[in-house]
Design an enzyme around this catalytic site. Structure first.
Site, short mmCIF file in Angstrom:
data_model
loop_
_atom_site.label_atom_id
_atom_site.label_comp_id
_atom_site.label_asym_id
_atom_site.label_seq_id
_atom_site.Cartn_x
_atom_site.Cartn_y
_atom_site.Cartn_z
N LEU A 28 0.83 -1.21 0.00
CA LEU A 28 0.00 0.00 0.00
C LEU A 28 0.86 1.25 0.00
O LEU A 28 1.49 1.57 1.02
CB LEU A 28 -0.90 0.02 1.24
N THR A 29 0.91 1.94 -1.12
CA THR A 29 1.59 3.23 -1.21
C THR A 29 0.83 4.25 -0.37
O THR A 29 -0.38 4.37 -0.49
CB THR A 29 1.63 3.67 -2.69
N ALA A 60 5.25 -0.03 -2.38
CA ALA A 60 6.23 -0.09 -3.46
C ALA A 60 7.39 0.85 -3.17
O ALA A 60 7.18 1.98 -2.73
CB ALA A 60 5.55 0.28 -4.77
N HIS A 179 7.56 -6.09 -8.10
CA HIS A 179 6.30 -5.49 -8.55
C HIS A 179 6.22 -5.62 -10.07
O HIS A 179 6.72 -4.77 -10.81
CB HIS A 179 6.24 -4.03 -8.12
N ALA A 181 3.26 -6.01 -11.50
CA ALA A 181 1.82 -5.80 -11.73
C ALA A 181 1.53 -4.34 -12.07
O ALA A 181 2.43 -3.51 -12.15
CB ALA A 181 1.05 -6.20 -10.46
N TYR A 184 3.55 -1.19 -14.27
CA TYR A 184 4.87 -0.59 -14.09
C TYR A 184 5.88 -1.30 -14.98
O TYR A 184 5.50 -2.11 -15.81
CB TYR A 184 5.22 -0.56 -12.59
N ARG A 231 4.58 -10.27 -7.97
CA ARG A 231 3.17 -9.84 -8.07
C ARG A 231 2.80 -9.58 -9.53
O ARG A 231 3.52 -8.90 -10.25
CB ARG A 231 2.97 -8.56 -7.25
C1 LIG Z 1 -3.90 3.38 -1.05
C2 LIG Z 1 -3.48 2.24 -1.95
C3 LIG Z 1 -2.13 2.09 -2.28
C4 LIG Z 1 -1.70 1.00 -3.05
N1 LIG Z 1 -0.37 0.84 -3.29
C5 LIG Z 1 0.07 -0.28 -3.92
C6 LIG Z 1 1.47 -0.54 -4.06
O1 LIG Z 1 2.34 0.21 -3.59
N2 LIG Z 1 1.83 -1.66 -4.73
C7 LIG Z 1 0.91 -2.53 -5.25
O2 LIG Z 1 1.30 -3.54 -5.84
N3 LIG Z 1 -0.41 -2.32 -5.12
C8 LIG Z 1 -0.85 -1.24 -4.44
N4 LIG Z 1 -2.20 -1.05 -4.24
C9 LIG Z 1 -3.14 -2.13 -4.61
C10 LIG Z 1 -3.41 -3.03 -3.38
O3 LIG Z 1 -2.24 -3.74 -3.01
C11 LIG Z 1 -4.54 -4.05 -3.66
O4 LIG Z 1 -4.21 -4.76 -4.82
C12 LIG Z 1 -5.90 -3.39 -3.84
O5 LIG Z 1 -6.15 -2.46 -2.78
C13 LIG Z 1 -7.02 -4.43 -3.86
O6 LIG Z 1 -7.03 -5.19 -2.65
P1 LIG Z 1 -8.12 -4.92 -1.49
O7 LIG Z 1 -9.47 -5.05 -2.15
O8 LIG Z 1 -7.88 -5.94 -0.44
O9 LIG Z 1 -7.90 -3.51 -1.01
C14 LIG Z 1 -2.65 0.05 -3.52
C15 LIG Z 1 -4.02 0.24 -3.23
C16 LIG Z 1 -4.43 1.30 -2.44
C17 LIG Z 1 -5.90 1.44 -2.09
#
Ligand SMILES: Cc1cc2nc3c(=O)[nH]c(=O)nc-3n(C[C@H](O)[C@H](O)[C@H](O)COP(=O)(O)O)c2cc1C
Length: 375
Positions: A28-29, A60, A179, A181, A184, A231
């Protein structure tokens, strides 16, 4: 209705790590890095609060200045950044947790203002992202047109990931996730909606997978394959991504990752009302082809996560937004307790609000009772 013997709360052996449960914290960024894209005690506290996860996958983190595309996101290419991450890994491990670093290079998903010398961002091909804007220090801007990497430059980007793995190890991480996915740079080589190359990194599925596999070989050499995960998001159109045959492409990728013995595959494929084994889904194919652990992600709840584990469709389930808003998510899920509501307005904002102030279960109940009394 699931029962107290839920698989979600049973242990799992992930390579050399013993996970106490199968509730993984998704990357989660949060855009809370300080000057120099360095993390601080504030970030260490946020991660420590979530240490009861089976394991945590970090937000990330950029492997190089060229890999940057977002404001206030951490890197892992300077000594100060490694020291910042060390605060995080030590806090998590002290609290009994485990944490992998998600290694990241955004490729074309950047803007010249982030790039050294305002050069064009790099990618597999010179194809610009047309949907949306990039938020920069100069305000929202259209994405910059990227420059296609020359064939002899590609090993240099592979080396950036290898160095990132080395620094992640120095920072005390338990492992790394590549990463690959969400559109990127690795995804920009994998999928043919972007990759138009005619050299050994483009054209056939084998060629488009080569960049990822060279990176896997390099980072396996640093951490050992039993501490490396990957991922993938086979069908996501985020960042203007597409592919003409995702099932064939990602089946090949799963075969090759299996042969390289990476410890897990982390697949982002939202359920969105589909059955787990719906024919349009790619995850079941990857499950068949990949011999390591499979983590599924995308809108899972206690019920659907448990269902996926019981069906043998996955070994672990990762939660993004639910973990963001609930530091004690495994406990809440296991007790069927209500979850805190996420505050979308603070997902990417600065400072502690909406970051380290989501209450734990007992605290939430006290706060609710206090609110009722004062109402
Ligand atoms: C605030 C936010 C930041 C995210 N940052 C990343 C990240 O840094 N790397 C990544 O692969 N996915 C990132 N995602 C995607 C999440 O890892 C995840 O795939 C997505 O929230 C769906 O899962 P969930 O329904 O359990 O939230 C981010 C999603 C959110 C909401």
């Amino acid at each position: 209705m699931t029962t107290a013997s839920d698989l979600l709360f049973s242990p799992f052996a992930l390579g050399p790590l013993s996970l106490p449960n199968r509730v993984v914290m998704a990357p989660l960024t949060r855009c809370r890095a300080a000057e120099g894209n360095v993390l601080t005690e504030l970030n260490a506290l946020y991660y420590e609060q979530r240490a009861s996860a089976g394991f945590i996958i970090s937000e990330a983190t950029q492997v190089s200045p060229q890999g940057v595309g977002y404001l206030r996101t951490p890197g892992i290419h300077t000594d100060a950044q490694v020291e910042g991450w060390r605060l995080v890994t030590e806090a998590v491990q002290r609290a009994g947790g485990r944490i992998f670093a998600q290694l990241w290079h955004v490729g074309r998903s950047s803007h010249v203002s982030f790039q050294p010398g305002r050069q064009a961002p790099v990618s597999s091909s010179a194809v610009r992202i047309r949907t949306g804007h990039r938020y920069t220090a100069e305000g929202p801007q259209p994405y910059s047109t990227p420059r296609a990497l020359d064939t002899d430059e590609v090993p240099g980007v592979v080396a950036q990931f290898e160095e990132g793995a080395r620094r992640a190890k120095a920072a005390g991480f338990d492992g790394i996730e590549l990463h690959a996915a969400n559109g990127y740079i690795i995804d920009q080589f994998l999928r043919d909606g972007v990759n138009q190359r005619t050299d050994r990194y483009g054209g056939s599925i084998q060629n488009r997978a080569r960049f990822l596999l060279e990176i896997v070989d390099a980072v396996n050499g640093v951490f050992g394959a039993d501490r490396v995960g990957v991922r993938l998001s086979p069908l996501s159109d985020f960042n203007d991504m597409s592919d003409s045959n995702p099932k064939e492409l990602f089946s090949h990728v799963a075969d090759e990752l299996s042969a390289r013995k990476v410890v897990y595959l982390h697949v982002v494929e939202p359920l969105s009302g589909q059955a787990l084994d719906a024919p349009e889904r790619v995850t079941p194919l990857l499950r068949e082809r990949f011999r390591g652990a499979l983590i599924v992600n995308g809108g899972y709840t206690l019920e659907t996560a448990e269902q996926a584990l019981r069906a043998g469709a996955a070994d672990l389930v990762s939660f993004g937004v639910p973990f963001l808003a609930n530091p004690d998510l495994p406990e809440r899920l296991s007790r069927r307790a209500p979850l805190n509501a996420p505050d979308v307005s603070t997902f990417y904002s600065e400072g502690p609000r909406g970051y380290i102030d989501y209450p734990r279960l007992g605290e939430a109940q006290v706060a609710a009772a206090a609110a009722q009394l004062s109402a």
